[in-house]
Design an enzyme around this catalytic site. Structure first.
Site, short mmCIF file in Angstrom:
data_model
loop_
_atom_site.label_atom_id
_atom_site.label_comp_id
_atom_site.label_asym_id
_atom_site.label_seq_id
_atom_site.Cartn_x
_atom_site.Cartn_y
_atom_site.Cartn_z
N CYS A 102 -8.11 -8.47 -1.15
CA CYS A 102 -8.79 -7.44 -0.35
C CYS A 102 -9.70 -6.56 -1.21
CB CYS A 102 -7.77 -6.65 0.45
SG CYS A 102 -8.52 -5.88 1.88
N HIS A 105 -3.68 -10.14 2.47
CA HIS A 105 -2.63 -9.59 1.60
C HIS A 105 -1.39 -10.47 1.58
CE1 HIS A 105 -4.38 -5.52 1.03
NE2 HIS A 105 -4.96 -5.78 2.17
N GLU A 153 0.85 -10.54 -0.52
CA GLU A 153 1.96 -9.82 -1.16
C GLU A 153 2.85 -9.11 -0.14
OE1 GLU A 153 -1.17 -9.04 -1.24
OE2 GLU A 153 -1.45 -6.89 -0.92
N1 GLN Z 1 -11.57 -1.56 3.04
C1 GLN Z 1 -11.05 -1.47 1.70
C2 GLN Z 1 -12.18 -1.34 0.69
O1 GLN Z 1 -13.30 -1.39 1.04
C3 GLN Z 1 -10.20 -2.65 1.35
C4 GLN Z 1 -8.94 -2.65 2.19
C5 GLN Z 1 -7.75 -3.27 1.54
O2 GLN Z 1 -7.71 -3.52 0.34
N2 GLN Z 1 -6.73 -3.44 2.33
O3 GLN Z 1 -11.92 -1.20 -0.46
#
Ligand code: GLN
Length: 201
Positions: A81, A180, A182
């Site tokens: 992410c 994610h 994890e």
């Molecule tokens: N929207 C977040 C960002 O731009 C990322 C979200 C996440 O890691 N769950 O960093």
């Protein structure tokens, strides 16, 4: 076989979940907050969180240049992410001063799934993972809008408004997922990264 030592960048985000996933995937996990800690690891996970905050903290903790140098040197890395966003070569919809690590030849769009579905779960096929589909949890996730010629697509969204969007990639020793793994208890994505680190020895 000895356990590779894999760091989790611990400036912000869901560090503990990644450390737990590493421990149950046959690696020795450690938090990385200082350049000396970065020197000691065989691979690095950049967790989910908020990419612009993490970008800022990389500078505050004097880690930006050491991390760039180690990645350039071939350090295996996995970003989930916000971690995917930081590893990208180009970021769309971010702040103009946000840093990126340029370890993957991809263009990512932050918060790409939009308000209606900014958090959702789905089952997807993941290249190299046999058996049951992988449960993917997306939380204000990015997607990958462009992949360079050396980048392998590992997973795409199977259905719905975002069907076909690229959400997992690998280029050499560096992999990234929009979602994610994890948080699900399924360790197969982490296992794939641990194998990648082992092969890089
Ligand atoms: N929207 C977040 C960002 O731009 C990322 C979200 C996440 O890691 N769950 O960093």
């Amino acid at each position: 076989m000895s356990s590779p030592r894999i760091g989790v960048l611990a400036l912000q985000g869901d560090v503990r979940e990644h450390l737990a996933a590493l421990e149950s995937s046959g690696a020795a996990g450690s938090s990385v907050r200082r350049a000396e800690e970065l020197d000691e690891v065989d691979g690095l996970i950049i967790p989910g969180g908020e990419s612009t905050t993490m970008s800022n903290l990389l500078t505050v903790f004097d880690l930006l240049e050491p991390l760039r140098a180690r990645l350039k040197d071939g350090l295996p890395a996995y970003g989930s992410c916000a971690g995917m966003i930081l590893l990208a070569g180009e970021i769309l919809d971010t702040r103009p001063d946000a840093h990126h690590l340029d370890a993957l030849d991809i263009t990512v769009r932050r918060n790409a799934f939009g308000r209606q579905v900014d958090s959702f779960e789905t089952d997807l096929q993941f290249a190299g993972i046999e058996g049951d589909a992988v449960r993917a949890v997306f939380i204000r996730a990015p997607w990958v809008e462009r992949v360079g010629p050396d980048v392998e697509v590992l997973a795409t969204v199977p259905e719905g408004p975002a069907a076909g969007r690229v959400v997992a990639v690998r280029q050499g020793n560096v992999m990234a997922t929009s979602f994610h793994p994890e948080v699900t208890g399924d360790r197969r994505v982490h296992q794939q990264f641990v194998d990648l680190v082992r092969k890089s020895f």
